[in-house]
Design an enzyme around this catalytic site. Structure first.
Site, PDB file in Angstrom:
ATOM      1  N   THR A   1      -7.035   5.063  -5.618  1.00 13.02           N
ATOM      2  CA  THR A   1      -6.095   4.926  -4.503  1.00 13.02           C
ATOM      3  C   THR A   1      -5.625   3.497  -4.301  1.00 13.02           C
ATOM      4  O   THR A   1      -4.568   3.282  -3.708  1.00 13.02           O
ATOM      5  CB  THR A   1      -6.746   5.450  -3.216  1.00 13.02           C
ATOM      6  OG1 THR A   1      -8.005   4.801  -3.017  1.00 13.02           O
ATOM      7  CG2 THR A   1      -6.979   6.944  -3.291  1.00 13.02           C
ATOM      8  N   CYS A   2      -6.399   2.504  -4.734  1.00 14.30           N
ATOM      9  CA  CYS A   2      -5.993   1.105  -4.535  1.00 14.30           C
ATOM     10  C   CYS A   2      -4.691   0.791  -5.274  1.00 14.30           C
ATOM     11  O   CYS A   2      -3.901  -0.031  -4.821  1.00 14.30           O
ATOM     12  CB  CYS A   2      -7.089   0.153  -5.008  1.00 14.30           C
ATOM     13  SG  CYS A   2      -8.570   0.194  -3.996  1.00 14.30           S
ATOM     14  N   ILE A   3      -4.499   1.442  -6.420  1.00 12.25           N
ATOM     15  CA  ILE A   3      -3.317   1.137  -7.239  1.00 12.25           C
ATOM     16  C   ILE A   3      -2.414   2.355  -7.386  1.00 12.25           C
ATOM     17  O   ILE A   3      -1.580   2.406  -8.293  1.00 12.25           O
ATOM     18  CB  ILE A   3      -3.740   0.601  -8.627  1.00 12.25           C
ATOM     19  CG1 ILE A   3      -4.705   1.583  -9.322  1.00 12.25           C
ATOM     20  CG2 ILE A   3      -4.369  -0.767  -8.512  1.00 12.25           C
ATOM     21  CD1 ILE A   3      -5.087   1.162 -10.742  1.00 12.25           C
TER      22      ILE A   3
END
Length: 956
Positions: A922-924
């Site tokens: 989810t960070c990227i």
């Protein structure tokens, strides 16, 4: 029999008595003994062995002599030399045993190797010799021994650096002194032209630089023209800079002029100047401040002059003024625990004011010049207005005298003229002929602010051109400033001039603020804007961009913001949003960027009680820390990073609406929410409203989206916009229609018997509330019905929930100042907080990137076919699964938030195995999609993933 003898000997000596025949095995057996310096055991094993003592092993390709020299095993090293070890053998990095002994300070080993003719001039792969290793590590006692064998102490490495260079870089003062005493060249430069003084200054080695300067080091530039002062400032080394200035006072002017060097980071230069002002004498501080003021005046002159570069000069001026104001406050503001005593504006005869006058006086001429320009521009605006209106005589600016003038004739403004333009001056008549449409198209953009003294006859302006000149004289210099249009319109001249004038206005405001007790708005600047209000509004109207570039003072001056707010709100949403975040996250020179970074303290949240757990954590952590960074971790889950932060905001925004907390109530449309007037049923409701304000402010601060929509009236409360009767429809549409009917019809003779009082239900009890003092006795009629409607609207929409609104705003404004948020309307604020209300599948597809896959891959085509088939809630769940958020920001999928910047939705290849599920980072915004053999399996596995994994984190 021999076996038994060896066995007995091995057991008695607690070791093997014979080396293996394999050299590698023998090497590792001996290596442990060499490291421990067990020279007798090594001697016994080597006695009757065929082992090659020069055998090199391992990735480093070192032999036993390297090992002995590296560990300082002197007896083993001596033994190996006797056994024929090669003294100059090199390992994989090119280092000899002598290098290793020098690097680690093994003095006895070094001397033994030198006795056996070790070559001191051998370079390793980086070009370092033995003397370099001693200088790098500060081995002074070994250097004295080595110098007995050295003929040239200035032997160079591969970059032309000698031992004194590296010793200066590392601040080994005793090495530096020893090398200089033995003939090292103090001014020798490397291949890039850097001298030992450069190396000392570039690493902040103040004491080393002191030694060099006392020994006669020259102040020389390198091949790029950088001096030791330049590299000192680039590193932000204040103490070293102070030494250079004390040794070479002529450098002071060079230091001040560094404000004009774009390649030097502002924070570093400010750090140096701040150190000098704080830790040196007051005379030094005054000299720096006056120097900055003079520098700013010089830059301001160039900004208005005929040949200046707009962008670079504006940047230099504002940087110089910024330094001046911050340093002045730092030096001459006495801070105590109870209050801060700031200097007052330039007036009076107190010692403080005399000091302020002395420091800021060089800028008074620049401010005077600014006023002259504004007066001249006002006359230009009047001339343009007169021509457009078709009037004959030209309008005269207030307090000016106008006379006809030939083309090119200059206008002189005497020194005594004030900003009002009260003294006499001569202004050119507007002799420009109106251009045809064709001429205007050809000439558009051909504005010139230059006047070439060597202009040829062919270049003399034609009829219809104009030249105006302002001359400002002072005791020391005469500044001539020209505005000249060749064959262009006055509007083009003004457009080109506006950014220059507005940059100086910004500088003027900063200086006024610096000399005014906070939080007061500078009276001097208020008076300036009042006198030039008309022309400033005209400037902004012609070039609204200058507001965002230079009128930051509006955010600090409510008195002025109200005059320009309508212009600001008329600008594109994207421009206002950019300005909002630019001022929300201002650069702070006082932050110590040299502190070692520490890991951000995480908000550890219990997913089972998200609301209460988050409220407790935010209460513990200072808002300043949360502004710098925010990190969230759910208890018992592995996930961390930006994706978890997004999910936390998403989940928490839903929890805020939980009816159990009674904070917000649903509006009649069923989609939006507003504060619950009966929230006091929860005794802690005001603290919870403050927490809700924290969450919305924190989300807006970090550009995170919330899964929540409020009523328009609540957004208005956040923005400070008054509500109107139409907002009542969100909670009582029928009552809103009644109010509308009241406004649309005459009511004097209808017998409604309305007064300025209403009955309201408070927990089942009807209470009469007066809308204003004595309202129960005042009848509503046609003349006052608008007042009645507004008051009753405020009662229903504001006063009934005033405590809740106040508590919410208290939390919200800890992160978002009212001065910034007021530039938006309620619809724009909703976009910034909650993103787009729908998901555009075509936009999603166009802004997706692939790795290994491409848009024509079969599995990718199936993926988009599946997204068209599934429901809208399932698409939202997929978005949540991959990005951590169920919202799409304004601007669509192209603006999905990533780590430090936007990050598009990405799909990467993942190896297929039966039953495997897609995974996400989810960070990227990355989804790993297995290469499914059929569309049916892809759809099944995708739905399982989003239904079971849209929330929570684990190890895939």
């Amino acid at each position: 029999m021999e076996f038994l003898q060896n066995l007995a000997s091995s057991l008695k000596n607690a070791r093997t008595v014979e080396l293996p025949y394999d050299d590698r095995s023998a090497f590792y057996m001996l290596m442990t003994m060499v490291v421990a310096n067990q020279h007798k055991s090594v001697l016994d094993l080597l006695q009757n062995s065929l082992f090659d003592v020069n055998y090199a092993c391992g990735r480093a390709q070192r032999n036993l002599l390297h090992i002995a020299a590296n560990c300082g095993s002197y007896e083993c090293l001596s033994l190996l030399l006797k056994k024929g070890a090669t003294v100059n053998a090199r390992d994989v990095s090119g280092c000899t045993p002598l290098h290793l002994a020098a690097r680690n300070g093994k003095r006895k080993c070094l001397n033994k190797l030198l006795e056996h003719d070790a070559d001191i001039n051998i370079r390793n792969n980086e070009g370092l010799t033995t003397i370099h290793w001693l200088a790098v590590n500060g081995r002074t006692e070994l250097l004295h021994d080595l110098l007995l064998y050295v003929n040239d102490v200035d032997i160079e490495d591969s970059q032309g650096q000698t031992a004194i260079h590296v010793a200066c870089q590392n601040g080994h003062n005793s090495i530096v002194v020893c090398l200089l005493d033995n003939g090292s060249d103090i001014n020798r430069s490397n291949h890039f032209g850097s001298t030992p003084l450069h190396f000392a200054c570039s690493h902040g080695q103040r004491d080393t630089a002191f030694i060099l300067l006392n020994r006669g080091a020259k102040f020389l530039p390198d091949k790029k023209g950088r001096t030791p002062l330049d590299v000192t400032v680039e590193g932000g080394y204040g103490e070293t800079c102070a030494l250079l200035l004390s040794s070479l006072p002529r450098l002071f002017d060079s230091l001040i002029q560094m404000t004009q060097k774009e390649n030097i980071k502002e924070k570093m230069l400010y750090r140096v100047l701040s150190h000098l002002c704080q830790h040196q004498s007051k005379e030094t501080a005054d000299r720096i401040l006056i120097g900055l003021a003079e520098q700013a005046f010089s830059i301001g002159q160039k900004l208005f002059s005929v040949s200046s570069s707009l962008e670079s000069e504006v940047q230099c001026l504002l940087r110089c003024i910024n330094f001046l104001c911050k340093l002045y406050q730092q030096v001459y503001t006495t801070k105590t625990k109870s209050k801060s005593h700031n200097l007052v504006p330039l007036n009076g005869t107190s010692a403080a004011n005399l000091k302020a006058n002395k420091i800021f006086m060089p800028l008074e001429v620049l401010w005077k010049l600014l006023g002259d320009w504004l007066n001249l521009l006002e006359e230009e605006f009047n001339n343009i207005s007169t021509k457009q209106a078709g009037e004959g005589p030209q309008m005269q600016g207030e307090g000016t005298k106008v006379k006809p003038a030939e083309v090119g004739e200059s206008v002189e403004v005497s020194k005594g003229q004030d900003d009002n333009g009260a003294s006499e001056k001569n202004v050119n008549e507007d002799s420009c002929n109106e251009n045809t449409e064709e001429e205007e198209e050809e000439e558009e953009g051909e504005t010139s602010l230059t006047e070439d003294p060597n202009q040829s006859e062919e270049e003399v302006p034609e009829e219809g051109s104009e030249s105006k000149e302002v001359v400002t004289e002072n005791d020391s210099s005469t500044t001539t400033l020209n505005i000249k249009a060749l064959p262009v319109r006055n509007e083009d001249i003004i457009t080109a001039t506006v950014p220059r004038i507005c940059a100086v206005i910004q500088a003027f405001y900063q200086c006024c603020t610096c000399l005014t007790p906070k939080p007061l708005t500078p009276p001097t600047f208020i008076d300036f804007v009042s006198r030039h209000n008309k022309v400033l509004k005209s400037l902004v109207a012609r070039n609204p961009k200058v507001i965002f570039d230079h009128f930051h003072f509006l955010l600090e001056c409510p008195e002025l913001m109200s005059q320009f707010l309508h212009i600001i709100k008329a600008q594109p949403f994207e421009a206002r949003q950019e300005w909002f975040y630019e001022n929300l996250h201002p650069e702070d020179y006082n932050n110590d960027m040299f502190d070692s970074p520490t890991s951000q303290e995480s908000l550890v949240i219990d997913r089972q009680r998200v609301f209460d757990s988050s409220c407790e954590m935010l209460h513990k952590i200072n808002s300043g820390k949360l502004k710098k960074n925010i990190s969230v971790k759910f208890e018992g889950e592995k996930g961390m990073g930006l994706g978890v932060v997004r999910e936390w905001f998403d989940v928490l925004s839903k929890e805020i609406l939980n009816p159990d907390y009674a904070l917000f109530t649903q509006s009649t449309d069923g989609c939006t929410f507003q504060p619950n007037s009966n929230s006091s049923i929860n005794p802690d409701h005001l603290n919870y409203f403050r927490f809700a304000g924290h969450i919305l402010g924190l989300a807006l601060y970090h550009r995170q989206l919330l899964n929540i929509y409020f009523t328009r009236s609540f957004y208005k409360h956040i923005l400070g916009i008054p509500v109107n009767y139409k907002d009542v429809s969100s909670i009582d549409p029928d009552y809103a229609k009644n109010l509308q009917w009241l406004l649309d019809h005459e009511i004097n003779n209808l017998g409604l018997n309305l007064t300025f009082s209403v009955q309201t239900d408070v927990f089942g009890m009807l209470q009469e509330i007066e809308l204003k003092p004595g309202g129960s006795k005042q009848t509503v009629n046609d003349s006052n019905k608008h007042e009645y409607v507004q008051l009753v609207t405020e009662l229903r929409m504001t006063k009934a929930i005033q405590p809740q609104i106040n508590s919410f705003l208290q939390g919200f404004h800890e992160y978002i100042p009212q001065s910034l948020v007021q530039m938006f309307n309620e619809y724009e604020l909703e976009l910034m907080l909650s993103g787009l209300p729908t998901i555009d599948l075509l936009d999603w597809k166009e802004n997706t990137v692939y790795s290994t896959y491409n848009k024509d891959s079969q599995v990718i085509q199936w993926f988009w076919d599946v997204l068209e088939e599934i429901s809208v809630p399932e698409r939202i769940m997929l978005l949540q699964f991959v990005t951590g958020s169920s919202r799409v920001p304004y601007g669509g999928f192209a603006n999905l938030n990533g780590v430090g910047s936007t990050q598009k939705f990405s799909v990467n290849h993942m190896a297929y195995s039966p039953g495997c599920l897609p995974t996400a980072s989810t960070c990227i915004n990355l989804m790993r999609l297995p290469d499914y053999p059929t569309m049916e399996e892809l759809k099944d596995r995708l739905l399982v993933a989003i239904h079971c994994g849209s929330q929570g984190y684990g190890v895939a």
